[in-house]
Scaffold this active site. Structure first.
Site, short mmCIF file in Angstrom:
data_model
loop_
_atom_site.label_atom_id
_atom_site.label_comp_id
_atom_site.label_asym_id
_atom_site.label_seq_id
_atom_site.Cartn_x
_atom_site.Cartn_y
_atom_site.Cartn_z
N GLY A 190 -0.93 -2.82 1.61
CA GLY A 190 -0.38 -1.56 1.15
C GLY A 190 -1.45 -0.61 0.65
N ARG A 220 -3.75 1.36 -1.74
CA ARG A 220 -4.43 1.01 -2.98
C ARG A 220 -4.38 -0.49 -3.30
NH1 ARG A 220 -6.41 4.56 -1.66
NH2 ARG A 220 -6.17 6.72 -2.17
N ALA A 227 -15.85 6.12 9.40
CA ALA A 227 -14.76 6.75 8.66
C ALA A 227 -13.86 7.53 9.62
CB ALA A 227 -15.34 7.69 7.61
N HIS A 235 -14.32 6.98 -2.19
CA HIS A 235 -14.73 5.92 -1.27
C HIS A 235 -16.25 5.92 -1.08
CE1 HIS A 235 -11.29 3.74 0.37
NE2 HIS A 235 -10.58 4.84 0.18
#
Length: 174
Positions: free
Chosen positions: A9, A11, A33, A49
Site C-alpha cells: 500500500g 506509504r 524514477a 524520496h
C-alpha cells in the site's frame, strides 16, 4: 540476474526498503524514477524520496519510456525502478491501451531477468479495496494489477510490504 518486486500500500515502506537494500549492496546504484513533478504536492514527494537516497547514485527519469531507459543502463549495478504505479498512470494519461502497457511490463520483466545485476521494482497494490465507482479508476486498478502480475511472473522474489515489514510471496510457478 536478480529481479525483486516490492509491492504494498501507499506509504508502506516499499521505496525505503529498496533504497536500504541497494545501499547495503555496496554496488553502484541507478534509480529509475517514473514520477513527474506536475504540482507542488508531487514535487514535495519527489524531494523527500531524493533525500532518502545516498549521494552519488545516478538518477534516470523515465515517466513513459521505461523499457527504453533501462535497456541502456550499465551492467553490474543495482537498479531501482520506482514505481510501476506512476508509470501505468502516465501511460494511461498518454493514451496507451492496456495491451500495450502489459506488453511493456513483460518487456521490463524480460529485461530485468537478463540484466547482469540486481533489479528492485517498486509498485503499489491497489486491488485490495472496494471496486472503484468510476470506470477510469476501475481501469487503472485492473491495469496495474495485470502489470504487477506480469512483472511478478518474471521475479525471483516478490514481497508484500506492510508497515515497513515484508511478507514473501509464494515463488513463481514455471
Amino acid at each position: 540476474m536478480t529481479l525483486t518486486l516490492l509491492t504494498g500500500g501507499a506509504r508502506s515502506g516499499k521505496s525505503a526498503l529498496a533504497v536500504r537494500r541497494a545501499a547495503r549492496s555496496g554496488l553502484p546504484v541507478v534509480f529509475v524514477a517514473t514520477g513527474e513533478a506536475r504540482d507542488d504536492e508531487m514535487a514535495d514527494r519527489i524531494a523527500r524520496h531524493r533525500e532518502e537516497r545516498p549521494e552519488g547514485w545516478a538518477t534516470v527519469e523515465a515517466p513513459h519510456d521505461l523499457v527504453d531507459a533501462v535497456r541502456v543502463l550499465p551492467p553490474d549495478h543495482v537498479v531501482i525502478v520506482d514505481c510501476l504505479s506512476l508509470w501505468v498512470s502516465n501511460l494511461m494519461e498518454r493514451g496507451d491501451d492496456e495491451a500495450a502497457t502489459v506488453a511493456a511490463a513483460d518487456e521490463l520483466g524480460r529485461w530485468a531477468t537478463a540484466y547482469p545485476g540486481t533489479v528492485l521494482v517498486v509498485t503499489n497494490e491497489v486491488g485490495l479495496g472496494i471496486v472503484p465507482m468510476h470506470p477510469v479508476s476501475r481501469d487503472y486498478r485492473d491495469r496495474l494489477g495485470r502489470v504487477n502480475a506480469t512483472v511478478a511472473a518474471h521475479a525471483d522474489l516478490a514481497q508484500l510490504v506492510v508497515a515497513g515489514r515484508t511478507l514473501t510471496l509464494d515463488p513463481r510457478e514455471d
